[in-house]
Design a protein around this motif. Structure first.
Motif, PDB file in Angstrom:
ATOM      1  N   GLU A  81      19.910  19.831   5.780  1.00 17.15           N
ATOM      2  CA  GLU A  81      21.020  20.114   6.704  1.00 17.15           C
ATOM      3  C   GLU A  81      20.869  19.402   8.043  1.00 17.15           C
ATOM      4  O   GLU A  81      21.848  19.032   8.677  1.00 17.15           O
ATOM      5  CB  GLU A  81      21.116  21.627   6.954  1.00 17.15           C
ATOM      6  N   ARG A  82      19.642  19.230   8.469  1.00 18.06           N
ATOM      7  CA  ARG A  82      19.396  18.576   9.756  1.00 18.06           C
ATOM      8  C   ARG A  82      19.830  17.116   9.747  1.00 18.06           C
ATOM      9  O   ARG A  82      20.316  16.596  10.752  1.00 18.06           O
ATOM     10  CB  ARG A  82      17.892  18.609  10.089  1.00 18.06           C
ATOM     11  N   VAL A  83      19.579  16.460   8.611  1.00 17.30           N
ATOM     12  CA  VAL A  83      19.862  15.018   8.588  1.00 17.30           C
ATOM     13  C   VAL A  83      21.252  14.709   8.044  1.00 17.30           C
ATOM     14  O   VAL A  83      21.753  13.600   8.194  1.00 17.30           O
ATOM     15  CB  VAL A  83      18.792  14.248   7.779  1.00 17.30           C
ATOM     16  N   GLN A  84      21.876  15.706   7.421  1.00 16.21           N
ATOM     17  CA  GLN A  84      23.166  15.479   6.779  1.00 16.21           C
ATOM     18  C   GLN A  84      24.196  14.837   7.716  1.00 16.21           C
ATOM     19  O   GLN A  84      24.872  13.891   7.316  1.00 16.21           O
ATOM     20  CB  GLN A  84      23.672  16.804   6.177  1.00 16.21           C
ATOM     21  N   PRO A  85      24.312  15.285   8.976  1.00 12.26           N
ATOM     22  CA  PRO A  85      25.322  14.663   9.848  1.00 12.26           C
ATOM     23  C   PRO A  85      24.983  13.215  10.221  1.00 12.26           C
ATOM     24  O   PRO A  85      25.814  12.513  10.798  1.00 12.26           O
ATOM     25  CB  PRO A  85      25.301  15.551  11.105  1.00 12.26           C
ATOM     26  N   HIS A  86      23.776  12.790   9.928  1.00 10.13           N
ATOM     27  CA  HIS A  86      23.358  11.423  10.277  1.00 10.13           C
ATOM     28  C   HIS A  86      23.087  10.629   9.005  1.00 10.13           C
ATOM     29  O   HIS A  86      22.099   9.886   8.916  1.00 10.13           O
ATOM     30  CB  HIS A  86      22.106  11.479  11.160  1.00 10.13           C
ATOM     31  N   ALA A  87      23.967  10.804   8.046  1.00 14.24           N
ATOM     32  CA  ALA A  87      23.742  10.233   6.714  1.00 14.24           C
ATOM     33  C   ALA A  87      23.449   8.733   6.763  1.00 14.24           C
ATOM     34  O   ALA A  87      22.485   8.264   6.167  1.00 14.24           O
ATOM     35  CB  ALA A  87      24.940  10.531   5.818  1.00 14.24           C
ATOM     36  N   SER A  88      24.249   7.984   7.498  1.00 14.10           N
ATOM     37  CA  SER A  88      24.052   6.528   7.457  1.00 14.10           C
ATOM     38  C   SER A  88      22.720   6.128   8.086  1.00 14.10           C
ATOM     39  O   SER A  88      22.057   5.199   7.626  1.00 14.10           O
ATOM     40  CB  SER A  88      25.220   5.810   8.135  1.00 14.10           C
ATOM     41  N   ASP A  89      22.313   6.863   9.142  1.00 17.44           N
ATOM     42  CA  ASP A  89      21.027   6.548   9.791  1.00 17.44           C
ATOM     43  C   ASP A  89      19.851   6.826   8.847  1.00 17.44           C
ATOM     44  O   ASP A  89      18.929   6.020   8.757  1.00 17.44           O
ATOM     45  CB  ASP A  89      20.847   7.389  11.055  1.00 17.44           C
ATOM     46  N   ILE A  90      19.908   7.969   8.186  1.00 21.71           N
ATOM     47  CA  ILE A  90      18.771   8.298   7.321  1.00 21.71           C
ATOM     48  C   ILE A  90      18.745   7.372   6.108  1.00 21.71           C
ATOM     49  O   ILE A  90      17.674   6.986   5.637  1.00 21.71           O
ATOM     50  CB  ILE A  90      18.730   9.805   6.918  1.00 21.71           C
ATOM     51  N   VAL A  91      19.906   7.000   5.633  1.00 20.41           N
ATOM     52  CA  VAL A  91      19.946   6.043   4.519  1.00 20.41           C
ATOM     53  C   VAL A  91      19.307   4.719   4.951  1.00 20.41           C
ATOM     54  O   VAL A  91      18.539   4.107   4.204  1.00 20.41           O
ATOM     55  CB  VAL A  91      21.398   5.853   4.013  1.00 20.41           C
ATOM     56  N   ALA A  92      19.580   4.324   6.181  1.00 21.41           N
ATOM     57  CA  ALA A  92      18.978   3.092   6.701  1.00 21.41           C
ATOM     58  C   ALA A  92      17.465   3.238   6.861  1.00 21.41           C
ATOM     59  O   ALA A  92      16.736   2.247   6.916  1.00 21.41           O
ATOM     60  CB  ALA A  92      19.616   2.733   8.042  1.00 21.41           C
ATOM     61  N   ASN A  93      17.011   4.489   6.942  1.00 23.90           N
ATOM     62  CA  ASN A  93      15.587   4.788   7.110  1.00 23.90           C
ATOM     63  C   ASN A  93      14.837   4.805   5.765  1.00 23.90           C
ATOM     64  O   ASN A  93      13.639   5.052   5.720  1.00 23.90           O
ATOM     65  CB  ASN A  93      15.462   6.164   7.790  1.00 23.90           C
TER      66      ASN A  93
END
Lengths: 379, 396, 111
Positions: free
Chosen positions: A202-214
């Motif tokens: 849930e913490r990273v869900q709103p930053h989907a594109s950033d975490i995918v890039a990670n």
């Protein structure tokens, strides 16, 4: 990470800071605790499981509310979790206790664990002829499982260690003070060749594109994308968290795992297959449920960042409580292991001490919770 | 008129036990609530559960309803509500609603107490005082019409539908005839038998609501995209001869007896006193279902089981009835009533009367097998995020 | 107990039923006397389980308690064990679409 026992060779000049004292099991697995797990396959056998564990030194029970009236993906997730926690290396052996008529059958759980090489015993209340004989039989087999060769700790490398991490909120004290310390621990473990598992989709869900890039590679990136898309279609389980996380910047959130690339995406309840590096496990941010996902994934120890000071432990892995909130520390000093703003303590040292066998605050008060996330309604 | 002796509460309701309930508002306070109950000794009953600190609103409301209802159950003489202190459920608000029933209620915050160890210490003190307070209540005469009798079936097999359920149904008819309330639930176990229940509804509104709830429960199988079979009927049900959910349901509904269906209430919603046969919309999952009805105010539960379910409840005594002769023989320590004699030719009325009399004896203080063994399973039904997509249901 | 007991070993709940329930473990090949004649069991029937007291074609209704408890997934001969291997539920079938279930149910409705 190597799976075989590997006492550190001092002549190679390895840093003693990169070693811990742990139990090396005959199959090569490394545990930092030596517990026998009494696992009910259904809520109906949880009191019996509690009583068995209560009567046997070094035995713990994992009481939960599930195991029957479940279908489809929801049933599969509970089954997967049973398997994951039973296979955690802190567990020297597992007694699976069923009622007998439930959806998730205790002998299926036991067979699956046995196939994975876990020492396992199984019984059901109905086959045993009631709760009294079931408790008697359970105590007998649990005692048998506590009899292991691995009674002494030996030195192993930090590369054999898996650290689980969950931050149950995104308050400033967590993101700015406590999470960076956790990130340091993760970097140290991963640098040494160990694993870190991070919970809290849930913490990273709103930053989907950033975490995918990670993500470490394209395959992981697409797994992350798929997971977060599925999540986005449902309301978050923890009210407010996703919205609050959306207000935070991705770099603030990524400090928790030391900004390292994500090398594996683990479904809730599954075991990590990663050699070394950071894995993300799909789990909500509620502590008890997240801790179970981390333990099922293979965490030897759970580091819990909590601004609110949630004090509960977990039956299978020691839990280290970290807060960046001074009011919380003041209110709950006996329950919090590390105050992030206190320069006299370092989280890395505390983690190493707990890995070596020192009891964390939650282990000292002895109160633990074992919960499993549901993904479907009770039938 | 059938009578028993119970604990008269300030609001006029009658308890058949005199417990001090220790109610945690979230998973975070549950282990502590349990520890306090264990250390406080006989009479203290914890209701540990796994609901989160920050539940979504519909789920949170359901948890609140269970906590308040459990605290207000007449078997509870006093209550302690325990919180960490950061939950979205406010312990004070829960305590206020419980105390409207006139009983003493205290709250305990782990944060305000200074942590786990001091909270256990304060909690024990509070519970000791509450136990002293409830001790002053003595049993007095009460009428069977004041009973709210819940029935449940679990670990069913083919004997449930032919022996134990109709026998318990006969006892339900007797409770209704005495002027009391009987309640059965487990909506998935109406599937395939709903037309029979619908014909027994006293009014069109109840009938429409019943059919709507059955459809919603059946839709859960579509929501999950799989066959109910495996969960309904479960592996044990199947081993015991039950082939389909329809067959299980047709046997299951006989546990409610033969009287008219007066109403169907929500999970953990208060069950009206003196109201005849009332249904509650719950899952078939036993522990959650029993907890819903006890939160609805049921003082006593009859639980039929062919395979041999051993579960109880912290607040209400659970009377286990088996129609399976082998289960009676093998698990007699966990069973209270042998209904398998029905298969040998004993009449349902005779066994029904025996159940009714046991019910009054248990109301009078006789302990059941699960009470003697302190088997007190407790779980709250959690509304899942996917169910929230069903806005028709949760918008109201 | 409701229903009619046949030959002391099995129970027929109502006269509309197509199955009987074994009241004890019954052996393969056992002859059971009924009002209409006799039934020879085609396999062992455990206590509480059901056997066919009339032939059921595939897709026809299986009845107990005088009600439909499922659909025969294959031809079921008299004396055969009736259980999950040859009797399908028509309800709670999230694995098949609702319209498919409705069509299936309609197709087998003899009334």
């Amino acid at each position: 990470m190597t799976l075989s026992a590997k006492p550190t060779d001092n002549e190679t000049g390895s840093n003693p800071e990169n070693t811990v004292n742990a139990y090396v099991r005959s199959d090569g697995r490394i545990g930092v605790r030596n517990r026998v797990l009494v696992l009910p396959s259904v809520i109906c056998s949880h009191v019996v499981a509690d009583r068995i564990a209560g009567a046997v030194p070094n035995a713990v029970s994992a009481p939960h509310d599930h195991g029957c009236g479940q279908i489809g993906a929801d049933k599969e997730q509970t089954e997967r979790t049973f398997h994951g926690v039973g296979a955690n290396p802190n567990i020297a052996g597992t007694v699976v206790v069923g009622l007998g008529c439930e959806t998730i059958q205790s002998n299926d759980v036991a067979t699956r664990l046995e196939t994975a090489g876990v020492r396992v015993e199984e019984l059901s209340i109905q086959r045993a002829g009631g709760t009294d004989p079931a408790i008697e039989r359970g105590v007998e087999v649990a005692t048998k499982l506590t009899d292991t060769d691995e009674t002494e700790r030996t030195t192993v490398g930090l590369d054999d260690i898996t650290v689980g991490v969950v931050s149950t909120d995104v308050q400033s004290s967590t993101l700015n003070r406590a999470d960076p310390l956790v990130g340091e621990v993760i970097r140290e473990v991963v640098d040494a060749g160990g694993r870190a598992i991070v919970a809290g989709t849930e913490r990273v869900q709103p930053h989907a594109s950033d975490i995918v890039a990670n993500a470490a590679n394209a395959e992981i990136a697409s797994q992350l994308e798929e997971l977060l898309e599925t999540q986005a279609r449902l309301p978050a389980r923890t009210i407010g968290l996703r919205r609050q996380a959306a207000d935070r910047s991705f770099p603030d959130l990524a400090r928790q795992w030391g900004e390292l690339p994500i090398r594996e995406v683990i479904p809730y309840g599954a075991s990590s297959e990663l050699d070394s590096g950071v894995a993300l496990v799909d789990a909500p941010s509620g502590f008890a449920e997240a801790a179970t996902a981390l333990v099922a994934a293979g965490a030897h120890v759970v580091v819990h960042v909590t601004a609110d000071g949630i004090p509960t432990g977990h039956p299978i892995a020691p839990v280290i409580k970290v807060t960046g909130n001074e009011d919380t520390y003041e209110a709950l000093a006996d329950d919090i292991d590390v105050l992030a703003t206190d320069p006299s303590t370092t989280l890395v040292d505390t983690v190493r001490q707990v890995l070596n066998g020192e009891a964390s605050c939650a282990e000292q008060h002895g109160l633990s919770e074992f919960a499993i996330t549901r993904v479907g309604p009770s039938m | 008129m059938a009578e028993f002796r119970g604990y008269r509460r300030e609001n006029g309701s009658i308890g058949i036990r005199n417990h001090v309930a220790i109610l945690p508002t979230s998973v975070t306070a549950s282990a502590l609530a349990e520890r306090i109950a264990t250390e406080a000794g006989e009479g203290a009953r914890a209701t540990p559960h796994q609901m989160g600190v920050q539940q979504l609103e519909p789920a949170r409301k359901q948890t609140e309803r269970v906590l308040v209802g459990t605290g207000r159950n007449p078997n509870v003489g006093a209550a302690l509500v325990v919180e960490l202190g950061t939950e979205s459920i406010d312990a004070e608000a829960i305590a206020d609603q419980i105390s409207e029933s006139g009983k003493p209620v205290e709250t305990l915050s782990i944060r305000d107490s200074g942590g786990t160890t001091p909270a256990i210490k304060s909690g024990k003190k509070q519970v000791a005082a509450l136990l002293d307070a409830v001790k002053t209540t003595r049993r007095e005469k009460a009428d069977a019409s004041e009973l709210i009798f819940a029935v449940e079936c679990g670990g069913s097999d083919a004997t449930s539908g032919i022996a134990a359920n109709p026998a318990v149904g006969n006892a339900c008819d007797r409770v209704v005839e005495s002027g009391g309330t009987a309640c059965f639930s487990e909506t998935p176990e109406f599937i395939g038998a709903e037309h029979i229940l619908a014909d027994r509804c006293t009014d069109e509104r109840t009938k429409a609501k019943l059919l709507e709830r059955v459809e919603e429960r059946e839709n859960l199988a579509h929501l999950m995209g799989v066959d109910f079979r495996g969960a309904q009927p479960s592996p044990g049900n199947q081993e015991g001869g039950l082939t389909t959910i329809e067959e299980k349901s047709l046997g299951a509904i006989s546990k409610g007896g033969t009287t008219s269906v007066r109403d169907i209430v929500e999970y953990a919603e208060p069950l009206p006193k003196g109201s005849g046969l009332v249904l509650m919309d719950t899952p078939g999952y036993d522990v959650e279902s029993v907890v819903g009805k006890v939160a609805g105010g049921a003082q006593v539960v009859a639980f039929t089981t062919g395979r041999g379910s051993t579960t109880g409840n912290p607040i209400a005594p659970v009377i286990k009835v088996t129609g399976n002769p082998l289960t009676w023989k093998r698990m007699s320590n966990n069973m209270d009533i042998n209904a398998s004699t029905v298969i040998d030719g004993e009449s349902l009325a005779t066994v029904g009367e025996q159940i009714y009399e046991t019910l009054l004896a248990v109301a009078d203080g006789q302990r059941t097998g699960s009470e003697r063994r302190r088997l007190e399973e407790f779980a709250i039904n959690e509304i899942q995020p996917q169910q929230l997509d069903d806005s028709r249901r949760y918008a109201r | 107990m409701k229903g009619r007991i046949i030959d002391d070993v099995a129970l027929i709940m109502t006269e509309r039923d197509t199955v009987a329930t074994a009241l004890t473990d019954l052996d393969d090949g056992k002859h059971i006397r009924t009002d209409e004649g006799s039934i020879t069991l085609q396999e062992a029937i455990p206590f509480g389980h059901k056997f066919a007291i009339q032939r059921m074609e595939a897709d026809s209704r299986v009845q107990k308690y005088g009600e439909v408890i499922g659909t025969a997934s294959d031809t079921i001969r008299v004396g055969e064990w009736v259980h999950t291997h040859n009797c399908e539920s028509t309800r709670g079938r999230g694995d098949v679409s609702k319209s498919a279930v409705a069509t299936q149910s309609k197709g087998v409705d003899p009334e």
